[in-house]
Write a protein that holds these residues in place. Structure first.
Motif, PDB file in Angstrom:
ATOM      1  N   SER A  50       0.824  -1.200   0.000  1.00 53.21           N
ATOM      2  CA  SER A  50       0.000   0.000   0.000  1.00 53.21           C
ATOM      3  C   SER A  50       0.865   1.259   0.000  1.00 53.21           C
ATOM      4  CB  SER A  50      -0.941   0.007   1.208  1.00 53.21           C
ATOM      5  OG  SER A  50      -0.215   0.018   2.422  1.00 53.21           O
ATOM      6  N   LYS A  51       2.006   1.202   0.696  1.00 53.42           N
ATOM      7  CA  LYS A  51       2.912   2.354   0.723  1.00 53.42           C
ATOM      8  C   LYS A  51       3.420   2.656  -0.681  1.00 53.42           C
ATOM      9  CE  LYS A  51       7.041   4.063   3.096  1.00 53.42           C
ATOM     10  NZ  LYS A  51       8.130   3.749   4.056  1.00 53.42           N
ATOM     11  N   ARG A  52       3.769   1.600  -1.429  1.00 53.81           N
ATOM     12  CA  ARG A  52       4.290   1.803  -2.784  1.00 53.81           C
ATOM     13  C   ARG A  52       3.224   2.368  -3.710  1.00 53.81           C
ATOM     14  NH1 ARG A  52       3.927  -0.789  -7.427  1.00 53.81           N
ATOM     15  NH2 ARG A  52       2.919  -2.628  -6.521  1.00 53.81           N
ATOM     16  N   ILE A  53       2.028   1.782  -3.678  1.00 51.44           N
ATOM     17  CA  ILE A  53       0.992   2.210  -4.619  1.00 51.44           C
ATOM     18  C   ILE A  53       0.485   3.604  -4.274  1.00 51.44           C
ATOM     19  CG2 ILE A  53      -0.979   1.193  -3.402  1.00 51.44           C
ATOM     20  CD1 ILE A  53      -0.423   1.149  -7.205  1.00 51.44           C
ATOM     21  N   VAL A  54       0.410   3.921  -2.983  1.00 52.08           N
ATOM     22  CA  VAL A  54      -0.019   5.261  -2.576  1.00 52.08           C
ATOM     23  C   VAL A  54       1.043   6.292  -2.956  1.00 52.08           C
ATOM     24  CG1 VAL A  54      -0.496   6.742  -0.583  1.00 52.08           C
ATOM     25  CG2 VAL A  54      -1.559   4.475  -0.744  1.00 52.08           C
ATOM     26  N   ALA A  55       2.319   5.940  -2.817  1.00 50.11           N
ATOM     27  CA  ALA A  55       3.390   6.857  -3.216  1.00 50.11           C
ATOM     28  C   ALA A  55       3.294   7.170  -4.705  1.00 50.11           C
ATOM     29  CB  ALA A  55       4.751   6.248  -2.880  1.00 50.11           C
ATOM     30  N   GLU A  56       2.979   6.179  -5.519  1.00 49.79           N
ATOM     31  CA  GLU A  56       2.868   6.395  -6.961  1.00 49.79           C
ATOM     32  C   GLU A  56       1.676   7.285  -7.303  1.00 49.79           C
ATOM     33  OE1 GLU A  56       2.883   2.766  -9.146  1.00 49.79           O
ATOM     34  OE2 GLU A  56       4.762   2.053  -8.279  1.00 49.79           O
ATOM     35  N   MET A  58       0.178   9.451  -5.334  1.00 45.42           N
ATOM     36  CA  MET A  58       0.411  10.803  -4.828  1.00 45.42           C
ATOM     37  C   MET A  58       1.383  11.574  -5.719  1.00 45.42           C
ATOM     38  SD  MET A  58      -1.507  11.465  -2.266  1.00 45.42           S
ATOM     39  CE  MET A  58      -2.774  10.501  -3.132  1.00 45.42           C
ATOM     40  N   GLU A  59       2.357  10.861  -6.296  1.00 45.09           N
ATOM     41  CA  GLU A  59       3.264  11.508  -7.238  1.00 45.09           C
ATOM     42  C   GLU A  59       2.485  12.027  -8.447  1.00 45.09           C
ATOM     43  OE1 GLU A  59       7.328  10.494  -9.751  1.00 45.09           O
ATOM     44  OE2 GLU A  59       5.704   9.047  -9.627  1.00 45.09           O
ATOM     45  N   ALA A  60       1.553  11.207  -8.938  1.00 42.66           N
ATOM     46  CA  ALA A  60       0.735  11.630 -10.074  1.00 42.66           C
ATOM     47  C   ALA A  60      -0.123  12.843  -9.708  1.00 42.66           C
ATOM     48  CB  ALA A  60      -0.148  10.478 -10.538  1.00 42.66           C
ATOM     49  N   ARG A  61      -0.670  12.826  -8.496  1.00 45.42           N
ATOM     50  CA  ARG A  61      -1.508  13.960  -8.058  1.00 45.42           C
ATOM     51  C   ARG A  61      -0.680  15.231  -7.939  1.00 45.42           C
ATOM     52  NH1 ARG A  61      -4.139  17.362  -8.163  1.00 45.42           N
ATOM     53  NH2 ARG A  61      -6.107  17.902  -7.148  1.00 45.42           N
ATOM     54  N   LEU A  62       0.540  15.087  -7.483  1.00 45.79           N
ATOM     55  CA  LEU A  62       1.426  16.244  -7.377  1.00 45.79           C
ATOM     56  C   LEU A  62       1.748  16.806  -8.753  1.00 45.79           C
ATOM     57  CD1 LEU A  62       3.122  17.870  -5.218  1.00 45.79           C
ATOM     58  CD2 LEU A  62       5.042  16.468  -5.960  1.00 45.79           C
ATOM     59  N   ASP A 118       7.928  30.554   2.873  1.00 47.36           N
ATOM     60  CA  ASP A 118       8.196  31.034   4.239  1.00 47.36           C
ATOM     61  C   ASP A 118       7.342  30.329   5.293  1.00 47.36           C
ATOM     62  OD1 ASP A 118       9.855  32.519   5.863  1.00 47.36           O
ATOM     63  OD2 ASP A 118       8.448  34.198   6.009  1.00 47.36           O
ATOM     64  N   THR A 119       6.925  29.118   5.015  1.00 44.47           N
ATOM     65  CA  THR A 119       6.270  28.286   6.025  1.00 44.47           C
ATOM     66  C   THR A 119       6.975  26.927   6.050  1.00 44.47           C
ATOM     67  OG1 THR A 119       4.626  27.414   4.457  1.00 44.47           O
ATOM     68  CG2 THR A 119       4.027  29.381   5.702  1.00 44.47           C
ATOM     69  N   GLU A 120       6.895  26.249   7.182  1.00 43.32           N
ATOM     70  CA  GLU A 120       7.563  24.962   7.321  1.00 43.32           C
ATOM     71  C   GLU A 120       6.812  23.884   6.534  1.00 43.32           C
ATOM     72  OE1 GLU A 120       7.709  24.461  11.546  1.00 43.32           O
ATOM     73  OE2 GLU A 120       9.647  25.474  11.708  1.00 43.32           O
ATOM     74  N   VAL A 121       7.554  23.166   5.711  1.00 43.32           N
ATOM     75  CA  VAL A 121       6.981  22.100   4.882  1.00 43.32           C
ATOM     76  C   VAL A 121       7.519  20.772   5.396  1.00 43.32           C
ATOM     77  CG1 VAL A 121       6.759  21.172   2.559  1.00 43.32           C
ATOM     78  CG2 VAL A 121       6.927  23.657   2.899  1.00 43.32           C
ATOM     79  N   PRO A 122       6.654  19.842   5.785  1.00 43.87           N
ATOM     80  CA  PRO A 122       7.120  18.552   6.300  1.00 43.87           C
ATOM     81  C   PRO A 122       7.940  17.790   5.264  1.00 43.87           C
ATOM     82  CG  PRO A 122       4.766  18.853   6.723  1.00 43.87           C
ATOM     83  CD  PRO A 122       5.183  19.941   5.791  1.00 43.87           C
ATOM     84  N   ALA A 123       9.003  17.135   5.739  1.00 48.89           N
ATOM     85  CA  ALA A 123       9.854  16.365   4.829  1.00 48.89           C
ATOM     86  C   ALA A 123       9.058  15.280   4.115  1.00 48.89           C
ATOM     87  CB  ALA A 123      11.018  15.749   5.602  1.00 48.89           C
ATOM     88  N   GLY A 124       8.036  14.736   4.788  1.00 44.13           N
ATOM     89  CA  GLY A 124       7.217  13.698   4.157  1.00 44.13           C
ATOM     90  C   GLY A 124       6.543  14.179   2.896  1.00 44.13           C
ATOM     91  N   LEU A 125       6.076  15.414   2.896  1.00 44.22           N
ATOM     92  CA  LEU A 125       5.454  15.986   1.696  1.00 44.22           C
ATOM     93  C   LEU A 125       6.477  16.146   0.583  1.00 44.22           C
ATOM     94  CD1 LEU A 125       3.018  17.257   0.283  1.00 44.22           C
ATOM     95  CD2 LEU A 125       3.617  19.437   1.368  1.00 44.22           C
ATOM     96  N   THR A 130       9.783  11.883  -5.190  1.00 39.63           N
ATOM     97  CA  THR A 130      10.662  10.728  -5.370  1.00 39.63           C
ATOM     98  C   THR A 130       9.988   9.443  -4.882  1.00 39.63           C
ATOM     99  OG1 THR A 130      11.716  11.164  -3.223  1.00 39.63           O
ATOM    100  CG2 THR A 130      12.761  12.104  -5.172  1.00 39.63           C
ATOM    101  N   ARG A 131       8.655   9.469  -4.834  1.00 43.47           N
ATOM    102  CA  ARG A 131       7.881   8.294  -4.411  1.00 43.47           C
ATOM    103  C   ARG A 131       8.320   7.798  -3.043  1.00 43.47           C
ATOM    104  NH1 ARG A 131       7.094   4.956 -10.146  1.00 43.47           N
ATOM    105  NH2 ARG A 131       6.290   6.744 -11.315  1.00 43.47           N
ATOM    106  N   ASP A 132       8.361   8.743  -2.094  1.00 43.62           N
ATOM    107  CA  ASP A 132       8.651   8.460  -0.693  1.00 43.62           C
ATOM    108  C   ASP A 132      10.078   8.005  -0.470  1.00 43.62           C
ATOM    109  OD1 ASP A 132       7.664   8.696   1.878  1.00 43.62           O
ATOM    110  OD2 ASP A 132       7.186   6.574   2.039  1.00 43.62           O
ATOM    111  N   SER A 133      10.992   8.474  -1.300  1.00 39.99           N
ATOM    112  CA  SER A 133      12.407   8.123  -1.149  1.00 39.99           C
ATOM    113  C   SER A 133      13.128   9.189  -0.341  1.00 39.99           C
ATOM    114  CB  SER A 133      13.067   7.990  -2.521  1.00 39.99           C
ATOM    115  OG  SER A 133      14.464   7.979  -2.408  1.00 39.99           O
ATOM    116  N   VAL A 134      14.136   8.759   0.415  1.00 39.43           N
ATOM    117  CA  VAL A 134      14.923   9.708   1.207  1.00 39.43           C
ATOM    118  C   VAL A 134      15.826  10.559   0.317  1.00 39.43           C
ATOM    119  CG1 VAL A 134      14.914   8.305   3.286  1.00 39.43           C
ATOM    120  CG2 VAL A 134      16.715   7.973   1.598  1.00 39.43           C
TER     121      VAL A 134
END
Length: 201
Positions: A50-56, A58-62, A118-125, A130-134
């Protein structure tokens, strides 16, 4: 590999429509497994899938949110290119004066930060491109190497990044030029001569 290339060639809207039902199903199955207290192996397998498919998806939505090109990103890069040429165009080989870090991932990261300027953006976003890559953190460091004022911080224990200004720090230009030369193994100018030209010897 071929399926990944095919997916990347699709329009973001098409990928979104194609992947969204699978993502919804995967999340439902993971939620059901968690609620029922399923076997650890089953829960973990569902989580990984689910993590992989959701990452994909969400990348498309972005991609739908941030169509290319980003005018501000390219304006900043053009500004940097002019400054590099003005400072060192007469003393350094032209190939050393190219502006690095212009990939689509760099551009998308900049777009996210710019949208929330000028606002804090979470690293997760910021990992979505990169499809949830570090690797996103590395790309962000590279944007900072260009002279962008991107400050890392923590908020409630979460890593965040903030784009504070669109004004570039031109004092970093010698390091950019030197890094370009290193990548080319100093083939066009001896290292000592380059350092002298950059005023870093």
């Amino acid at each position: 590999m071929e399926s990944r290339k095919t997916a990347d060639a699709q329009q973001p809207e098409d990928r979104w429509d194609q992947l969204r039902p699978s993502a919804v199903l995967a999340i439902r199955e993971l939620a059901a497994s968690l609620e029922s207290g399923g076997r650890a192996r089953d829960v973990l397998d569902l989580y990984v899938y689910s993590k992989r498919i959701v990452a994909e998806v969400m990348e498309a939505r972005l991609e739908m949110e941030f169509p290319e090109p980003c005018v501000e990103f390219h304006q900043i890069r053009d500004e940097l290119a002019v400054a590099m040429a003005d400072q060192y165009g007469d003393v350094v080989p032209r190939p050393y004066l190219t502006v690095p870090y212009g990939s689509r991932v760099h551009e998308k990261l900049f777009q996210i930060l710019l949208q929330r300027f000028d606002t804090e953006v979470p690293a997760g976003l910021l990992r979505i491109p990169t499809r949830d890559s570090v690797h996103s953190e590395r790309r962000l460091r590279e944007l900072r190497e260009l002279g962008l004022d991107i400050s890392p911080s923590k908020s409630s224990g979460v890593d965040t990044y903030r784009l504070r200004s669109l004004r570039l720090d031109f004092s970093l230009i010698p390091r950019i030029v030197y890094n370009n030369a290193q990548k080319k193994k100093h083939a066009l100018m001896p290292k000592a001569k380059l350092k002298k030209a950059l005023g870093t010897s």
